[in-house]
Design a protein around this motif. Structure first.
Motif, PDB file in Angstrom:
ATOM      1  N   GLU A 169       0.827  -1.203   0.000  1.00  0.00           N
ATOM      2  CA  GLU A 169       0.000   0.000   0.000  1.00  0.00           C
ATOM      3  C   GLU A 169       0.861   1.252   0.000  1.00  0.00           C
ATOM      4  OE1 GLU A 169      -2.443   1.853  -0.958  1.00  0.00           O
ATOM      5  OE2 GLU A 169      -3.830   0.381  -0.111  1.00  0.00           O
ATOM      6  N   PHE A 170       0.322   2.314  -0.574  1.00  0.00           N
ATOM      7  CA  PHE A 170       0.965   3.620  -0.477  1.00  0.00           C
ATOM      8  C   PHE A 170       0.940   4.088   0.971  1.00  0.00           C
ATOM      9  CE2 PHE A 170      -0.564   3.729  -4.943  1.00  0.00           C
ATOM     10  CZ  PHE A 170       0.658   3.927  -5.565  1.00  0.00           C
ATOM     11  N   SER A 171       1.938   4.874   1.341  1.00  0.00           N
ATOM     12  CA  SER A 171       1.984   5.408   2.694  1.00  0.00           C
ATOM     13  C   SER A 171       2.597   6.805   2.639  1.00  0.00           C
ATOM     14  CB  SER A 171       2.799   4.470   3.597  1.00  0.00           C
ATOM     15  OG  SER A 171       2.664   4.831   4.942  1.00  0.00           O
ATOM     16  N   THR A 172       3.289   7.197   3.685  1.00  0.00           N
ATOM     17  CA  THR A 172       3.874   8.538   3.770  1.00  0.00           C
ATOM     18  C   THR A 172       5.395   8.420   3.808  1.00  0.00           C
ATOM     19  OG1 THR A 172       1.953   9.305   5.021  1.00  0.00           O
ATOM     20  CG2 THR A 172       3.931  10.685   5.078  1.00  0.00           C
ATOM     21  N   THR A 173       6.060   8.970   2.809  1.00  0.00           N
ATOM     22  CA  THR A 173       7.508   8.871   2.776  1.00  0.00           C
ATOM     23  C   THR A 173       8.136   9.671   3.916  1.00  0.00           C
ATOM     24  OG1 THR A 173       9.495   9.165   1.429  1.00  0.00           O
ATOM     25  CG2 THR A 173       7.755  10.814   1.169  1.00  0.00           C
ATOM     26  N   GLU A 174       9.211   9.138   4.446  1.00  0.00           N
ATOM     27  CA  GLU A 174       9.929   9.799   5.543  1.00  0.00           C
ATOM     28  C   GLU A 174      11.265  10.355   5.089  1.00  0.00           C
ATOM     29  OE1 GLU A 174      10.088   6.711   8.467  1.00  0.00           O
ATOM     30  OE2 GLU A 174       7.994   6.976   9.087  1.00  0.00           O
ATOM     31  N   TRP A 175      11.518  10.303   3.773  1.00  0.00           N
ATOM     32  CA  TRP A 175      12.754  10.871   3.255  1.00  0.00           C
ATOM     33  C   TRP A 175      12.654  12.393   3.211  1.00  0.00           C
ATOM     34  CZ3 TRP A 175      13.858   7.438  -1.666  1.00  0.00           C
ATOM     35  CH2 TRP A 175      14.386   6.210  -1.251  1.00  0.00           C
ATOM     36  N   PRO A 176      13.587  13.101   3.849  1.00  0.00           N
ATOM     37  CA  PRO A 176      13.572  14.567   3.800  1.00  0.00           C
ATOM     38  C   PRO A 176      13.711  15.061   2.364  1.00  0.00           C
ATOM     39  CG  PRO A 176      15.082  13.765   5.502  1.00  0.00           C
ATOM     40  CD  PRO A 176      14.670  12.571   4.697  1.00  0.00           C
ATOM     41  N   GLY A 177      12.927  16.045   1.991  1.00  0.00           N
ATOM     42  CA  GLY A 177      12.994  16.620   0.654  1.00  0.00           C
ATOM     43  C   GLY A 177      12.139  15.877  -0.347  1.00  0.00           C
ATOM     44  N   PHE A 178      12.183  14.561  -0.326  1.00  0.00           N
ATOM     45  CA  PHE A 178      11.402  13.780  -1.284  1.00  0.00           C
ATOM     46  C   PHE A 178       9.907  13.931  -1.026  1.00  0.00           C
ATOM     47  CE2 PHE A 178       9.519   9.617  -2.627  1.00  0.00           C
ATOM     48  CZ  PHE A 178       9.668   9.801  -3.989  1.00  0.00           C
ATOM     49  N   ILE A 237       9.359   1.253   1.193  1.00  0.00           N
ATOM     50  CA  ILE A 237       9.941   1.413  -0.136  1.00  0.00           C
ATOM     51  C   ILE A 237       9.896   2.902  -0.458  1.00  0.00           C
ATOM     52  CG2 ILE A 237       9.741   0.827  -2.580  1.00  0.00           C
ATOM     53  CD1 ILE A 237       8.202  -1.697  -1.713  1.00  0.00           C
ATOM     54  N   LEU A 238      10.965   3.448  -1.002  1.00  0.00           N
ATOM     55  CA  LEU A 238      11.069   4.890  -1.255  1.00  0.00           C
ATOM     56  C   LEU A 238      10.796   5.685   0.014  1.00  0.00           C
ATOM     57  CD1 LEU A 238       9.277   5.240  -4.730  1.00  0.00           C
ATOM     58  CD2 LEU A 238      11.746   5.177  -4.261  1.00  0.00           C
ATOM     59  N   GLY A 239      11.402   5.228   1.100  1.00  0.00           N
ATOM     60  CA  GLY A 239      11.265   5.929   2.361  1.00  0.00           C
ATOM     61  C   GLY A 239       9.891   5.813   2.994  1.00  0.00           C
ATOM     62  N   GLY A 240       9.052   4.941   2.445  1.00  0.00           N
ATOM     63  CA  GLY A 240       7.695   4.779   2.990  1.00  0.00           C
ATOM     64  C   GLY A 240       6.614   5.295   2.070  1.00  0.00           C
ATOM     65  N   ALA A 241       6.988   5.813   0.903  1.00  0.00           N
ATOM     66  CA  ALA A 241       5.952   6.215  -0.056  1.00  0.00           C
ATOM     67  C   ALA A 241       5.081   5.017  -0.399  1.00  0.00           C
ATOM     68  CB  ALA A 241       6.585   6.785  -1.318  1.00  0.00           C
ATOM     69  N   VAL A 242       5.714   3.843  -0.381  1.00  0.00           N
ATOM     70  CA  VAL A 242       5.032   2.565  -0.523  1.00  0.00           C
ATOM     71  C   VAL A 242       5.552   1.674   0.596  1.00  0.00           C
ATOM     72  CG1 VAL A 242       4.635   0.579  -2.044  1.00  0.00           C
ATOM     73  CG2 VAL A 242       4.921   2.857  -3.027  1.00  0.00           C
ATOM     74  N   ALA A 243       4.731   0.768   1.090  1.00  0.00           N
ATOM     75  CA  ALA A 243       5.185  -0.117   2.166  1.00  0.00           C
ATOM     76  C   ALA A 243       4.559  -1.499   2.012  1.00  0.00           C
ATOM     77  CB  ALA A 243       4.840   0.468   3.534  1.00  0.00           C
TER      78      ALA A 243
END
Length: 250
Positions: A169-178, A237-243
């Motif tokens: 599922e999609f989620s909330t990315t935790e990567w700064p800036g992204f 995945i992608l810092g949490g954009a997907v998980a």
């Protein structure tokens, strides 16, 4: 807002709106009926094809095996089921939306994929018996369920002891800036892609809004545990954009 007497929510989120549970179910159905025929092309456009890699990774985590039974809920157009069927598992593809199932059935026929069972089902009220499946998968579908807690409880019910539960599922990315770049892209660009490819910007605006309203990774993991699953895990995945979320029925 919650009805303290019945224990049922008076309103639930439909994107950024608050609507009745019945209205959400109806409106989500209309969204997917609208986008069914262009759904796979839009997935490629929105993710630059990366959704294929995410789904491959997801199925590797599920580890489908010959002879076991798997329920692929919200399986719609068959992307996850087709991947799992290659490993010899008996797959039941279920979705609340018949238009999505019809696209999946047509795709399976064109690709010569046989042996799949197709069943229209509401994730909150499955018609399957207790302890029927070795694994339950749901990819990019749980956030569109009206009552997520009921869907999780049903997943737990239909799994055999030792059964595996997996969510992509999609989620909330935790990567700064992204996060800022992704937010701009999803809110500004994705609806435009929806208009260009599917002739429907509003449905894709809802789908993006539904991602923003979905619980964050650790909160959703807590919901999975509350449904009775054990050994839960989150793989960002992608810092949490997907998980990828997983758990076991013990």
């Amino acid at each position: 807002m919650t009805d303290a007497t019945a224990g049922e929510p008076e309103t639930v989120s439909f994107g950024y709106e608050e609507v009745t549970p019945e209205e959400k179910t109806e409106r989500v159905g209309a969204v997917f009926s609208s986008v069914a025929k262009s759904y796979d092309r839009m997935n490629d456009a929105m993710s630059a094809g990366m959704h294929r890699l995410w789904k491959d990774r997801f199925v590797r985590r599920v580890k489908p095996r010959e002879g076991e039974t798997i329920l692929d809920m919200a399986g719609g157009t068959g992307d996850i089921a087709f991947r799992m069927a290659r490993h010899g598992a008996a797959i039941t593809v279920s979705d609340i939306n018949q238009d999505m199932l019809d696209v999946g059935i047509e795709r399976a026929e064109k690709q010569g994929i046989q042996g799949l069972a197709w069943s229209r089902q509401n994730a909150e009220e499955l018609t399957f018996g207790d302890r029927e499946f070795n694994a339950y998968t749901i990819a990019f579908g749980i956030r569109n369920v009206t009552r997520i807690d009921k869907a999780l409880a049903e997943a737990h019910r239909v799994l055999k002891p030792g059964g595996r539960f997996f969510v992509l599922e999609f989620s909330t990315t935790e990567w700064p800036g992204f996060a800022e770049v992704y937010d701009f892209y999803s809110h500004r660009i994705v609806p435009q892609l929806g208009q260009m490819i599917a002739g429907d910007s509003e449905s894709y605006r809802y789908l993006i809004e539904s991602i923003r309203r979905f619980p964050k990774m650790r909160e959703f993991e807590g919901m999975i545990r509350s449904a009775g699953f054990r050994h839960t895990k989150v793989e960002p995945i992608l810092g949490g954009a997907v998980a990828i979320h997983s758990g076991w029925k013990i």
